[in-house]
Write an enzyme that holds these catalytic residues in place. Structure first.
Site, short mmCIF file in Angstrom:
data_model
loop_
_atom_site.label_atom_id
_atom_site.label_comp_id
_atom_site.label_asym_id
_atom_site.label_seq_id
_atom_site.Cartn_x
_atom_site.Cartn_y
_atom_site.Cartn_z
N ALA A 1 0.81 -1.23 0.00
CA ALA A 1 0.00 0.00 0.00
C ALA A 1 0.84 1.27 0.00
O ALA A 1 0.30 2.37 -0.07
CB ALA A 1 -0.93 -0.01 1.22
N ARG B 1 6.69 -2.36 3.57
CA ARG B 1 7.89 -2.26 4.40
C ARG B 1 8.19 -0.82 4.78
O ARG B 1 8.73 -0.56 5.83
CB ARG B 1 9.08 -2.87 3.65
CG ARG B 1 8.96 -4.36 3.42
CD ARG B 1 9.93 -4.86 2.39
NE ARG B 1 9.72 -4.16 1.11
CZ ARG B 1 10.42 -4.37 0.01
NH1 ARG B 1 11.41 -5.25 0.00
NH2 ARG B 1 10.15 -3.70 -1.10
N VAL C 1 6.21 -9.19 3.20
CA VAL C 1 5.51 -10.44 2.84
C VAL C 1 6.47 -11.61 2.62
O VAL C 1 6.03 -12.76 2.57
CB VAL C 1 4.57 -10.27 1.61
CG1 VAL C 1 3.51 -9.21 1.87
CG2 VAL C 1 5.35 -9.98 0.34
N ASN D 1 -1.49 -7.46 -3.33
CA ASN D 1 -0.94 -6.61 -4.40
C ASN D 1 0.58 -6.51 -4.35
O ASN D 1 1.21 -6.27 -5.39
CB ASN D 1 -1.58 -5.22 -4.25
CG ASN D 1 -0.82 -4.14 -4.99
OD1 ASN D 1 -0.88 -4.04 -6.21
ND2 ASN D 1 -0.07 -3.31 -4.24
N TYR E 1 9.42 -13.43 -13.90
CA TYR E 1 8.34 -12.52 -13.48
C TYR E 1 6.99 -13.03 -14.02
O TYR E 1 6.02 -13.20 -13.27
CB TYR E 1 8.60 -11.08 -13.95
CG TYR E 1 7.42 -10.19 -13.62
CD1 TYR E 1 7.11 -9.89 -12.30
CD2 TYR E 1 6.60 -9.67 -14.62
CE1 TYR E 1 6.00 -9.11 -11.98
CE2 TYR E 1 5.50 -8.88 -14.32
CZ TYR E 1 5.21 -8.60 -12.99
OH TYR E 1 4.11 -7.83 -12.67
N LYS F 1 3.42 -14.67 -12.15
CA LYS F 1 2.05 -14.19 -12.34
C LYS F 1 1.14 -15.29 -12.91
O LYS F 1 -0.07 -15.28 -12.69
CB LYS F 1 2.04 -12.93 -13.21
CG LYS F 1 2.74 -11.74 -12.53
CD LYS F 1 2.10 -11.37 -11.20
CE LYS F 1 2.64 -10.09 -10.60
NZ LYS F 1 2.00 -9.71 -9.34
N PRO G 1 -3.47 -6.64 -14.94
CA PRO G 1 -3.22 -5.44 -15.74
C PRO G 1 -2.06 -5.62 -16.71
O PRO G 1 -1.12 -6.38 -16.45
CB PRO G 1 -2.86 -4.37 -14.69
CG PRO G 1 -3.09 -5.01 -13.35
CD PRO G 1 -2.98 -6.48 -13.57
N GLU H 1 6.01 2.75 -9.11
CA GLU H 1 7.46 2.54 -9.00
C GLU H 1 7.92 1.25 -9.69
O GLU H 1 9.08 0.88 -9.61
CB GLU H 1 7.84 2.48 -7.51
CG GLU H 1 7.55 3.78 -6.78
CD GLU H 1 7.85 3.70 -5.28
OE1 GLU H 1 8.20 2.61 -4.78
OE2 GLU H 1 7.72 4.74 -4.62
P1 NDP Z 1 5.12 -0.41 -7.12
O1 NDP Z 1 6.58 -0.77 -7.19
O2 NDP Z 1 4.71 1.00 -7.32
O3 NDP Z 1 4.52 -0.91 -5.72
C1 NDP Z 1 4.87 -2.16 -5.20
C2 NDP Z 1 4.40 -2.23 -3.77
O4 NDP Z 1 4.74 -3.52 -3.25
C3 NDP Z 1 5.07 -1.19 -2.89
O5 NDP Z 1 4.10 -0.65 -2.01
C4 NDP Z 1 6.09 -1.99 -2.08
O6 NDP Z 1 6.21 -1.42 -0.78
C5 NDP Z 1 5.38 -3.35 -1.98
N1 NDP Z 1 6.30 -4.45 -1.72
C6 NDP Z 1 7.32 -4.89 -2.50
N2 NDP Z 1 7.97 -5.90 -1.86
C7 NDP Z 1 7.32 -6.08 -0.68
C8 NDP Z 1 7.52 -6.96 0.42
N3 NDP Z 1 8.52 -7.86 0.43
N4 NDP Z 1 6.66 -6.88 1.48
C9 NDP Z 1 5.67 -5.98 1.48
N5 NDP Z 1 5.44 -5.11 0.48
C10 NDP Z 1 6.26 -5.17 -0.59
O7 NDP Z 1 4.41 -1.39 -8.18
P2 NDP Z 1 2.93 -1.40 -8.79
O8 NDP Z 1 2.00 -0.67 -7.91
O9 NDP Z 1 3.04 -1.02 -10.22
O10 NDP Z 1 2.65 -2.96 -8.76
C11 NDP Z 1 1.81 -3.56 -7.79
C12 NDP Z 1 1.51 -4.98 -8.23
O11 NDP Z 1 0.95 -4.97 -9.52
C13 NDP Z 1 2.72 -5.90 -8.30
O12 NDP Z 1 2.31 -7.18 -7.86
C14 NDP Z 1 3.05 -5.91 -9.79
O13 NDP Z 1 3.70 -7.09 -10.16
C15 NDP Z 1 1.68 -5.83 -10.38
N6 NDP Z 1 1.56 -5.30 -11.73
C16 NDP Z 1 2.12 -4.10 -12.09
C17 NDP Z 1 1.96 -3.62 -13.37
C18 NDP Z 1 2.57 -2.34 -13.84
O14 NDP Z 1 2.75 -2.19 -15.07
N7 NDP Z 1 2.90 -1.42 -12.98
C19 NDP Z 1 1.13 -4.33 -14.36
C20 NDP Z 1 0.61 -5.58 -13.87
C21 NDP Z 1 0.79 -6.02 -12.62
P3 NDP Z 1 7.55 -1.34 0.10
O15 NDP Z 1 8.70 -1.17 -0.85
O16 NDP Z 1 7.30 -0.15 0.98
O17 NDP Z 1 7.55 -2.62 0.87
C1 8X3 Z 2 3.59 -5.74 -15.48
C2 8X3 Z 2 3.17 -5.71 -16.89
O1 8X3 Z 2 3.95 -6.07 -19.28
O2 8X3 Z 2 5.48 -4.94 -17.75
O3 8X3 Z 2 3.11 -6.88 -14.86
O4 8X3 Z 2 5.10 -7.29 -17.55
S1 8X3 Z 2 4.49 -6.02 -17.90
#
Ligand code: NDP
Ligand code: 8X3
Length: 250
Positions: A10, A34, A57, A83, A149, A153, A179, A186
Protein backbone atom coordinates in the site's frame (compact mmCIF):
# COMPACT_ATOMS: atom_id res chain seq x y z
CA UNK A 1 -20.13 -1.60 10.43
CA UNK A 2 -17.59 -0.79 7.74
CA UNK A 3 -15.91 -3.67 5.91
CA UNK A 4 -12.27 -4.42 6.75
CA UNK A 5 -9.70 -4.71 3.97
CA UNK A 6 -5.99 -5.57 4.03
CA UNK A 7 -4.08 -4.16 1.05
CA UNK A 8 -0.47 -5.34 0.70
CA UNK A 9 1.99 -3.07 -1.06
CA UNK A 10 0.00 0.00 0.00
CA UNK A 11 3.00 2.33 0.19
CA UNK A 12 3.08 3.04 -3.57
CA UNK A 13 1.44 2.55 -6.94
CA UNK A 14 -1.63 0.30 -7.19
CA UNK A 15 -1.75 -0.43 -3.45
CA UNK A 16 -1.95 3.26 -2.52
CA UNK A 17 -4.62 3.90 -5.20
CA UNK A 18 -6.63 0.82 -4.13
CA UNK A 19 -6.46 1.96 -0.49
CA UNK A 20 -7.69 5.44 -1.47
CA UNK A 21 -10.60 4.00 -3.46
CA UNK A 22 -11.61 1.53 -0.76
CA UNK A 23 -11.59 4.20 1.94
CA UNK A 24 -13.71 6.43 -0.33
CA UNK A 25 -16.09 3.48 -0.66
CA UNK A 26 -16.50 3.20 3.12
CA UNK A 27 -14.00 0.43 3.91
CA UNK A 28 -11.60 0.46 6.84
CA UNK A 29 -8.23 -0.28 5.21
CA UNK A 30 -5.10 -1.76 6.72
CA UNK A 31 -2.29 -0.78 4.37
CA UNK A 32 0.76 -3.03 4.62
CA UNK A 33 4.27 -2.53 3.24
CA UNK A 34 7.89 -2.26 4.40
CA UNK A 35 8.20 1.57 4.21
CA UNK A 36 6.41 3.04 7.21
CA UNK A 37 7.07 6.68 6.21
CA UNK A 38 5.15 6.16 2.96
CA UNK A 39 2.27 4.49 4.77
CA UNK A 40 2.17 7.31 7.27
CA UNK A 41 1.88 9.93 4.58
CA UNK A 42 -1.04 7.97 3.11
CA UNK A 43 -2.58 7.92 6.59
CA UNK A 44 -2.30 11.70 6.83
CA UNK A 45 -4.33 11.85 3.62
CA UNK A 46 -6.88 9.11 4.45
CA UNK A 47 -7.35 9.63 8.19
CA UNK A 48 -8.97 7.31 10.73
CA UNK A 49 -10.15 4.74 8.19
CA UNK A 50 -6.55 3.86 7.25
CA UNK A 51 -4.20 1.83 9.45
CA UNK A 52 -0.53 1.57 8.43
CA UNK A 53 1.03 -1.84 9.05
CA UNK A 54 4.71 -2.61 8.56
CA UNK A 55 4.85 -6.02 6.94
CA UNK A 56 7.40 -7.75 4.75
CA UNK A 57 5.51 -10.44 2.84
CA UNK A 58 8.73 -12.41 2.35
CA UNK A 59 9.10 -12.79 6.12
CA UNK A 60 6.77 -15.41 7.66
CA UNK A 61 7.06 -13.95 11.17
CA UNK A 62 6.19 -10.47 9.91
CA UNK A 63 3.07 -11.77 8.10
CA UNK A 64 1.97 -13.90 11.08
CA UNK A 65 2.47 -11.02 13.49
CA UNK A 66 0.64 -8.50 11.27
CA UNK A 67 -2.29 -10.86 10.66
CA UNK A 68 -2.55 -11.70 14.38
CA UNK A 69 -2.76 -7.96 15.12
CA UNK A 70 -5.52 -7.58 12.52
CA UNK A 71 -7.44 -10.53 13.99
CA UNK A 72 -7.19 -9.03 17.45
CA UNK A 73 -8.12 -5.47 16.40
CA UNK A 74 -10.76 -6.19 13.78
CA UNK A 75 -11.87 -9.81 14.32
CA UNK A 76 -11.01 -10.81 10.77
CA UNK A 77 -10.95 -9.48 7.24
CA UNK A 78 -13.67 -9.01 4.65
CA UNK A 79 -11.21 -8.35 1.84
CA UNK A 80 -7.57 -9.19 1.18
CA UNK A 81 -5.94 -7.43 -1.78
CA UNK A 82 -2.74 -9.35 -2.47
CA UNK A 83 -0.94 -6.61 -4.40
CA UNK A 84 2.66 -6.50 -3.06
CA UNK A 85 4.95 -7.65 -5.82
CA UNK A 86 7.78 -6.76 -8.10
CA UNK A 87 9.69 -7.49 -11.27
CA UNK A 88 13.48 -7.38 -11.31
CA UNK A 89 15.40 -7.10 -14.56
CA UNK A 90 14.61 -7.77 -18.19
CA UNK A 91 17.63 -9.93 -19.02
CA UNK A 92 17.05 -13.10 -21.02
CA UNK A 93 16.85 -16.22 -18.81
CA UNK A 94 20.34 -17.37 -19.73
CA UNK A 95 21.80 -14.09 -18.40
CA UNK A 96 19.43 -13.34 -15.53
CA UNK A 97 20.39 -13.08 -11.87
CA UNK A 98 19.38 -15.99 -9.62
CA UNK A 99 19.16 -13.53 -6.73
CA UNK A 100 16.56 -11.53 -8.67
CA UNK A 101 14.64 -14.69 -9.53
CA UNK A 102 14.60 -15.80 -5.90
CA UNK A 103 13.34 -12.39 -4.75
CA UNK A 104 10.50 -12.38 -7.28
CA UNK A 105 9.50 -15.91 -6.27
CA UNK A 106 9.79 -15.03 -2.56
CA UNK A 107 7.57 -11.96 -2.97
CA UNK A 108 5.11 -12.71 -5.78
CA UNK A 109 4.61 -16.41 -5.08
CA UNK A 110 5.58 -17.24 -1.50
CA UNK A 111 4.52 -13.91 0.02
CA UNK A 112 1.14 -13.93 -1.70
CA UNK A 113 0.58 -17.60 -0.87
CA UNK A 114 1.51 -17.05 2.77
CA UNK A 115 -1.14 -14.35 3.11
CA UNK A 116 -3.75 -16.61 1.52
CA UNK A 117 -2.78 -19.40 3.92
CA UNK A 118 -3.07 -17.18 6.99
CA UNK A 119 -6.28 -15.38 6.01
CA UNK A 120 -8.35 -18.09 4.30
CA UNK A 121 -9.34 -20.30 7.29
CA UNK A 122 -10.95 -17.31 9.05
CA UNK A 123 -12.87 -16.34 5.91
CA UNK A 124 -14.14 -19.90 5.48
CA UNK A 125 -15.09 -20.10 9.16
CA UNK A 126 -17.09 -16.86 8.86
CA UNK A 127 -18.35 -18.07 5.46
CA UNK A 128 -17.63 -14.72 3.86
CA UNK A 129 -14.69 -12.80 2.45
CA UNK A 130 -12.94 -11.98 -0.78
CA UNK A 131 -9.34 -12.41 -1.90
CA UNK A 132 -8.31 -10.24 -4.82
CA UNK A 133 -4.91 -11.13 -6.25
CA UNK A 134 -2.98 -8.80 -8.51
CA UNK A 135 -1.68 -10.88 -11.37
CA UNK A 136 -0.53 -9.50 -14.70
CA UNK A 137 -0.91 -9.94 -18.44
CA UNK A 138 2.70 -11.16 -18.07
CA UNK A 139 1.16 -14.32 -16.60
CA UNK A 140 -0.82 -14.92 -19.79
CA UNK A 141 1.43 -13.75 -22.60
CA UNK A 142 5.18 -14.43 -22.83
CA UNK A 143 7.63 -11.70 -23.78
CA UNK A 144 11.43 -11.58 -23.95
CA UNK A 145 12.87 -10.85 -20.52
CA UNK A 146 9.57 -11.72 -18.78
CA UNK A 147 10.83 -15.20 -17.81
CA UNK A 148 10.44 -15.65 -14.04
CA UNK A 149 8.34 -12.52 -13.48
CA UNK A 150 5.70 -13.79 -15.94
CA UNK A 151 5.90 -17.27 -14.42
CA UNK A 152 5.16 -15.87 -10.95
CA UNK A 153 2.05 -14.19 -12.34
CA UNK A 154 0.97 -17.41 -14.10
CA UNK A 155 1.18 -19.00 -10.64
CA UNK A 156 -1.08 -16.25 -9.28
CA UNK A 157 -3.63 -16.90 -12.02
CA UNK A 158 -3.73 -20.67 -11.47
CA UNK A 159 -3.74 -20.35 -7.68
CA UNK A 160 -6.72 -17.99 -7.93
CA UNK A 161 -8.66 -20.52 -10.03
CA UNK A 162 -7.68 -23.45 -7.82
CA UNK A 163 -8.76 -21.56 -4.71
CA UNK A 164 -12.19 -21.18 -6.27
CA UNK A 165 -12.29 -24.93 -6.81
CA UNK A 166 -11.49 -25.59 -3.13
CA UNK A 167 -13.89 -22.89 -1.92
CA UNK A 168 -16.85 -24.45 -3.74
CA UNK A 169 -19.81 -24.50 -1.36
CA UNK A 170 -18.57 -21.51 0.67
CA UNK A 171 -19.39 -17.86 0.09
CA UNK A 172 -15.71 -16.86 -0.08
CA UNK A 173 -14.79 -15.14 -3.35
CA UNK A 174 -11.52 -15.04 -5.30
CA UNK A 175 -10.58 -12.72 -8.15
CA UNK A 176 -7.43 -12.31 -10.23
CA UNK A 177 -6.85 -8.84 -11.72
CA UNK A 178 -4.40 -8.88 -14.63
CA UNK A 179 -3.22 -5.44 -15.74
CA UNK A 180 -0.98 -4.77 -18.70
CA UNK A 181 1.35 -1.78 -19.07
CA UNK A 182 0.66 0.67 -16.26
CA UNK A 183 2.58 3.90 -15.60
CA UNK A 184 2.84 6.30 -12.67
CA UNK A 185 4.01 3.64 -10.19
CA UNK A 186 7.46 2.54 -9.00
CA UNK A 187 7.24 -0.76 -10.89
CA UNK A 188 9.69 0.03 -13.72
CA UNK A 189 12.08 1.92 -11.46
CA UNK A 190 12.28 -1.17 -9.22
CA UNK A 191 12.63 -3.42 -12.26
CA UNK A 192 15.26 -1.40 -14.15
CA UNK A 193 16.89 0.52 -11.29
CA UNK A 194 17.19 3.73 -13.28
CA UNK A 195 14.80 6.71 -13.66
CA UNK A 196 15.56 7.33 -17.32
CA UNK A 197 15.16 3.71 -18.41
CA UNK A 198 11.96 3.49 -16.35
CA UNK A 199 10.51 6.63 -17.97
CA UNK A 200 11.37 5.31 -21.46
CA UNK A 201 9.05 2.29 -20.90
CA UNK A 202 6.03 4.63 -20.99
CA UNK A 203 7.29 7.16 -23.52
CA UNK A 204 4.41 8.15 -25.82
CA UNK A 205 2.36 5.11 -24.72
CA UNK A 206 -0.60 6.48 -22.70
CA UNK A 207 -0.41 3.51 -20.30
CA UNK A 208 -2.99 2.43 -17.72
CA UNK A 209 -2.91 4.34 -14.45
CA UNK A 210 -3.01 2.99 -10.89
CA UNK A 211 -6.54 4.44 -10.67
CA UNK A 212 -7.64 2.27 -13.61
CA UNK A 213 -6.46 -0.80 -11.71
CA UNK A 214 -8.04 0.41 -8.45
CA UNK A 215 -11.30 0.85 -10.38
CA UNK A 216 -11.23 -2.81 -11.42
CA UNK A 217 -10.43 -3.97 -7.88
CA UNK A 218 -13.19 -1.93 -6.28
CA UNK A 219 -15.69 -2.96 -8.98
CA UNK A 220 -14.93 -6.66 -8.38
CA UNK A 221 -15.15 -6.17 -4.60
CA UNK A 222 -18.50 -4.40 -4.72
CA UNK A 223 -20.49 -6.84 -6.89
CA UNK A 224 -23.43 -8.50 -5.14
CA UNK A 225 -22.37 -11.34 -2.80
CA UNK A 226 -23.68 -13.96 -5.29
CA UNK A 227 -21.27 -12.78 -8.01
CA UNK A 228 -17.66 -13.98 -8.27
CA UNK A 229 -15.53 -12.13 -10.81
CA UNK A 230 -12.95 -14.80 -11.70
CA UNK A 231 -10.58 -12.52 -13.56
CA UNK A 232 -10.26 -9.14 -15.17
CA UNK A 233 -7.60 -8.55 -17.82
CA UNK A 234 -7.05 -4.92 -18.75
CA UNK A 235 -4.56 -3.24 -21.06
CA UNK A 236 -4.06 0.25 -22.37
CA UNK A 237 -5.47 0.68 -25.87
CA UNK A 238 -1.90 1.39 -26.97
CA UNK A 239 -0.77 -2.15 -26.05
CA UNK A 240 -1.47 -5.26 -28.11
CA UNK A 241 0.01 -8.65 -29.03
CA UNK A 242 3.14 -9.47 -31.01
CA UNK A 243 3.04 -12.37 -33.45
CA UNK A 244 5.06 -15.57 -33.04
CA UNK A 245 8.64 -15.14 -34.26
CA UNK A 246 10.59 -17.46 -36.53
CA UNK A 247 14.38 -17.50 -36.40
CA UNK A 248 15.83 -18.41 -39.80
CA UNK A 249 19.35 -19.66 -40.30
CA UNK A 250 21.35 -17.39 -42.62
P1 NDP B 1 5.12 -0.41 -7.12
O1 NDP B 1 6.58 -0.77 -7.19
O2 NDP B 1 4.71 1.00 -7.32
O3 NDP B 1 4.52 -0.91 -5.72
C1 NDP B 1 4.87 -2.16 -5.20
C2 NDP B 1 4.40 -2.23 -3.77
O4 NDP B 1 4.74 -3.52 -3.25
C3 NDP B 1 5.07 -1.19 -2.89
O5 NDP B 1 4.10 -0.65 -2.01
C4 NDP B 1 6.09 -1.99 -2.08
O6 NDP B 1 6.21 -1.42 -0.78
C5 NDP B 1 5.38 -3.35 -1.98
N1 NDP B 1 6.30 -4.45 -1.72
C6 NDP B 1 7.32 -4.89 -2.50
N2 NDP B 1 7.97 -5.90 -1.86
C7 NDP B 1 7.32 -6.08 -0.68
C8 NDP B 1 7.52 -6.96 0.42
N3 NDP B 1 8.52 -7.86 0.43
N4 NDP B 1 6.66 -6.88 1.48
C9 NDP B 1 5.67 -5.98 1.48
N5 NDP B 1 5.44 -5.11 0.48
C10 NDP B 1 6.26 -5.17 -0.59
O7 NDP B 1 4.41 -1.39 -8.18
P2 NDP B 1 2.93 -1.40 -8.79
O8 NDP B 1 2.00 -0.67 -7.91
O9 NDP B 1 3.04 -1.02 -10.22
O10 NDP B 1 2.65 -2.96 -8.76
C11 NDP B 1 1.81 -3.56 -7.79
C12 NDP B 1 1.51 -4.98 -8.23
O11 NDP B 1 0.95 -4.97 -9.52
C13 NDP B 1 2.72 -5.90 -8.30
O12 NDP B 1 2.31 -7.18 -7.86
C14 NDP B 1 3.05 -5.91 -9.79
O13 NDP B 1 3.70 -7.09 -10.16
C15 NDP B 1 1.68 -5.83 -10.38
N6 NDP B 1 1.56 -5.30 -11.73
C16 NDP B 1 2.12 -4.10 -12.09
C17 NDP B 1 1.96 -3.62 -13.37
C18 NDP B 1 2.57 -2.34 -13.84
O14 NDP B 1 2.75 -2.19 -15.07
N7 NDP B 1 2.90 -1.42 -12.98
C19 NDP B 1 1.13 -4.33 -14.36
C20 NDP B 1 0.61 -5.58 -13.87
C21 NDP B 1 0.79 -6.02 -12.62
P3 NDP B 1 7.55 -1.34 0.10
O15 NDP B 1 8.70 -1.17 -0.85
O16 NDP B 1 7.30 -0.15 0.98
O17 NDP B 1 7.55 -2.62 0.87
C1 8X3 C 1 3.59 -5.74 -15.48
C2 8X3 C 1 3.17 -5.71 -16.89
O1 8X3 C 1 3.95 -6.07 -19.28
O2 8X3 C 1 5.48 -4.94 -17.75
O3 8X3 C 1 3.11 -6.88 -14.86
O4 8X3 C 1 5.10 -7.29 -17.55
S1 8X3 C 1 4.49 -6.02 -17.90
Amino acid sequence: MSKIALVTGASAGFGAAISQRLVADGYTVIGAARRLDRLQSLKSELGDAFFPLVMDVTDAASVDQGCAWIEQQFQGLDLLVNNAGLALGVAPAQEASMVDWERMIATNILGLTRLVHVVLPGMVKRNQGHIINIGSTAGDYPYPGGNVYGATKAFVRQLSLNLRADLFGTRVRVTNIEPGLCGGTEFSLVRLGDDQRAAAVYDGADPLTADDVADAVVWAATRPARVNINSIELMPVSQSFAGLKIHREP
